[in-house]
Design a protein around this motif. Structure first.
Motif, PDB file in Angstrom:
ATOM      1  N   UNK A 113      -3.279  12.984  11.763  1.00  0.00           N
ATOM      2  CA  UNK A 113      -4.677  12.561  11.680  1.00  0.00           C
ATOM      3  C   UNK A 113      -4.999  11.989  10.304  1.00  0.00           C
ATOM      4  N   UNK A 114      -4.503  12.658   9.266  1.00  0.00           N
ATOM      5  CA  UNK A 114      -4.824  12.201   7.917  1.00  0.00           C
ATOM      6  C   UNK A 114      -4.152  10.856   7.633  1.00  0.00           C
TER       7      UNK A 114
ATOM      8  N   UNK B 128       0.815  -1.205   0.000  1.00  0.00           N
ATOM      9  CA  UNK B 128       0.000   0.000   0.000  1.00  0.00           C
ATOM     10  C   UNK B 128       0.853   1.261   0.000  1.00  0.00           C
ATOM     11  N   UNK B 129       0.251   2.354  -0.443  1.00  0.00           N
ATOM     12  CA  UNK B 129       0.994   3.612  -0.487  1.00  0.00           C
ATOM     13  C   UNK B 129       0.098   4.741   0.003  1.00  0.00           C
ATOM     14  N   UNK B 130       0.623   5.530   0.948  1.00  0.00           N
ATOM     15  CA  UNK B 130      -0.120   6.700   1.426  1.00  0.00           C
ATOM     16  C   UNK B 130       0.532   7.946   0.846  1.00  0.00           C
ATOM     17  N   UNK B 131      -0.168   8.576  -0.082  1.00  0.00           N
ATOM     18  CA  UNK B 131       0.387   9.729  -0.793  1.00  0.00           C
ATOM     19  C   UNK B 131       0.208  11.012   0.005  1.00  0.00           C
ATOM     20  N   UNK B 132       1.016  12.017  -0.331  1.00  0.00           N
ATOM     21  CA  UNK B 132       0.895  13.330   0.289  1.00  0.00           C
ATOM     22  C   UNK B 132      -0.104  14.188  -0.468  1.00  0.00           C
TER      23      UNK B 132
ATOM     24  N   UNK C 227      -4.589   5.028   6.761  1.00  0.00           N
ATOM     25  CA  UNK C 227      -4.260   3.673   7.192  1.00  0.00           C
ATOM     26  C   UNK C 227      -5.539   2.879   7.433  1.00  0.00           C
ATOM     27  N   UNK C 228      -6.526   3.547   8.013  1.00  0.00           N
ATOM     28  CA  UNK C 228      -7.786   2.868   8.290  1.00  0.00           C
ATOM     29  C   UNK C 228      -8.398   2.344   6.986  1.00  0.00           C
TER      30      UNK C 228
ATOM     31  N   UNK D 273      -1.920   0.373  13.578  1.00  0.00           N
ATOM     32  CA  UNK D 273      -1.609  -1.052  13.428  1.00  0.00           C
ATOM     33  C   UNK D 273      -1.545  -1.695  14.815  1.00  0.00           C
ATOM     34  N   UNK D 274      -0.815  -1.044  15.703  1.00  0.00           N
ATOM     35  CA  UNK D 274      -0.670  -1.584  17.049  1.00  0.00           C
ATOM     36  C   UNK D 274      -2.044  -1.705  17.726  1.00  0.00           C
TER      37      UNK D 274
END
Lengths: 345, 345
Positions: free
Chosen positions: A231-232, A190-194, A237-238, A265-266
């Motif tokens: 927060x974002x 997965x990738x979380x972009x800016x 991630x969710x 995740x934790x």
DNA sequence: GTTTGCATGTCCGACACTGTCATTCTGTGC
DNA sequence: GCACAGAATGACAGTGTCGGACATGCAAAC
């Protein structure tokens, strides 16, 4: 303490003192020595204001950084560390050469960036300007600097256009990170972009996509995005965790968002790196303190800003301006947040 | 674009433009409007250099910060975040009033601080100077600023002496932290002090000692110290852990050292907060991301620097200089790293 | 119609320095 | 001892702005 006092003290004319101060040729060594002695004794330092009036350098370099509107905004975003690093690299290099770095915070969303910038330039008359993302790709700013004939360096994923380009190859960095995960055996990465207003966001996504394609892997549904805030990152991630077939590895576009991913995740019972591998971008000091310490792409911001200052000063000294972009290499630092995917994956 | 162009454009004299620019009295509203229109249209901004030459303000405020010698030094210490926060508070406030904040990094250990500072003042001719620890108590610097008759604000645990004092009450802060632990039932409360060259280190120790004495507890052997770095915090924690009767709670003098303590605690099988309570100083964003998030004394650095800038600008505007120190309240933010001591303790 | 007071303009000097050009030195060769 | 080239040094103007002294214009108050 003005140049006059020194001239009187040394028994020479103003010009001679000026020449000594500016290390010009045409002063006999013994005379230069005498003048220098007076300067030292009187503790004379030339006034930048007056020097600038007389048509010489201002010995000021302007660094344009993104601005949060208020302290509260910054708190909410939990800081960026960028300014700190800019200052360190840029300021130390400036100081070595007798220059000063002035940080000007400019709001990307402002309607009158031009006016703000023009104001700063007219008021301070800097010898050069350093642009960092998201300003480094802003055509308004670039046009203005060109029109004013001011030397400038653009830091970021910028390979074309005017000015000296200090290329932080974001696409390649994302590719390296992705390839590392592929080599470990991950197939759902997965990738979380800016945020879109930062050009680098796009480049990083491109690098990830390219590496995935090369490995014959699908990217569909594996891209989420945030605005660099904690927060974002959590929200992104969710989204990824909620997929029917969640990723076994995630790359976050900056440290804050990746840390948020680690936290979530934790909280949801995923072990890092056993169940989920994580790679972060930027490598600010924070992530070394995380548990586990995060594998990260090191973006040498302090070094890049130091380099930018050097380039401007070299340009002022008459060195030819490099036409090709100068690459600042990003490197992968492997820590303990990446491992082989779980057997079932 | 000089004042001449504006005068010609508006069809008035230079003086009138100058009066409008400097918001002086004696200009009819409609005339002021006409001149302002020309200024806006031509994008005129007065040159700070020339203004300063004419004997007026420079609209620059100098912030003296401690300097790491090299980028590597800074890396080793893993950053401080101080500069970032100074900038945020100070710069935003400066910008609101048309001033600019220039950060000058000065090496505490330098033999020629005086020369460096004198150079900066002579070169930039700032309207005011803001001193942060460890410079705010340095008599060399203070004498020099007084001799030069420059307005300055000192931020830190400073209740006496010249200049405007912005008191961050470190003794009281340490006392509050200690009392919180005492209230929870702790009797062996360790303290990791900062380096001696920072006055605040001594004040924090004093506050801890006083609170311990009030509670009828002994401090002997419970004091360790470091230099604010991660490594030194680890060493200090090791010392405290090695005591015959180790503390059940530790207060660290800054975030880095407290985080190091948290790390070592985890590695040596101590659970936080069940076996060991921790309180940190400063509350930079890092510690909110720690596990568990650390209870901390909030030092509102950004707010203090904003206040310092306001005080300087108010002073320049002619407001009387406050003679008593101005207190910036520190607050305890309780998170999840503090609890009752283990039953045996 | 005169006085008062504010609004504006004109003129000049000051600020600390640099660039240009003229002048004075220096050393050399005869 | 003298002329001469070239280097060293000095005199002067210009840079953009502010402040002060002073004159003028113009309206309201007497």
């Amino acid at each position: 303490m003005t140049i006059k006092h020194v001239a009187a003290d040394a028994g020479v004319s103003l010009q001679t003192v000026s020449r000594v101060v500016n290390k010009e040729t045409g002063v006999r060594p013994q005379m230069a020595e005498r003048v220098q002695a007076s300067i030292d004794r009187l503790g004379y330092v030339p006034s930048i204001a007056a020097q600038r009036m007389g048509g010489s350098r201002s010995y000021l370099i302007l660094a344009l950084n993104d601005r949060e509107r208020t302290i509260a905004d910054w708190r909410a975003r939990q800081g960026t560390d960028w300014v700190d690093q800019m200052l360190l690299g840029g300021m130390l290099t400036c100081a070595e050469h007798g220059y000063r770095l002035i940080v000007e915070l400019v709001d990307t969303h402002s309607d009158h960036i031009e006016r703000e910038l023009l104001g700063a330039i007219a008021a301070l008359q800097p010898d050069g300007v350093i642009l960092t993302p998201p300003h480094s790709g802003n055509p308004l700013i670039i046009d203005l600097l060109e029109a004013q004939d001011i030397r400038f360096v653009r830091i970021g994923s910028i390979s074309e256009g005017p000015g000296v380009r200090l290329m932080m190859d974001d696409a390649r960095a994302a590719r390296i990170a992705t390839e590392h995960l592929v080599a470990l055996g991950h197939r759902r990465i997965g990738f979380i972009a800016g945020p879109a207003e930062y050009e680098l966001s796009g480049w990083r996504v491109d690098g990830w996509r390219a590496a995935m394609a090369d490995a014959g892997l699908a990217c569909t549904d594996l891209l989420a995005s945030g605005d660099f805030s904690h927060a974002s990152g959590r929200a992104a991630a969710r989204t990824l965790f909620a997929l029917p077939e969640p990723p076994t590895a995630i790359i976050g576009s900056n440290d804050q968002m990746t840390l948020a991913t680690l936290e979530l995740a934790r909280e949801t019972g995923r072990r890092v790196p056993e169940d989920l591998s994580l790679i972060s971008f930027d490598d600010t000091p924070i992530i070394r303190l995380a548990h586990p310490p995060l594998t990260a792409i090191v973006q040498p911001i302090a070094e890049a800003s130091a380099r930018a200052v050097s380039l401007i000063i070299a340009g002022l000294a008459g060195d030819p301006t490099p036409d090709a972009p100068i690459t600042v290499a990003a490197e992968l630092t492997v820590r303990r947040s990446t491992a082989r995917p779980p057997a079932s994956g």
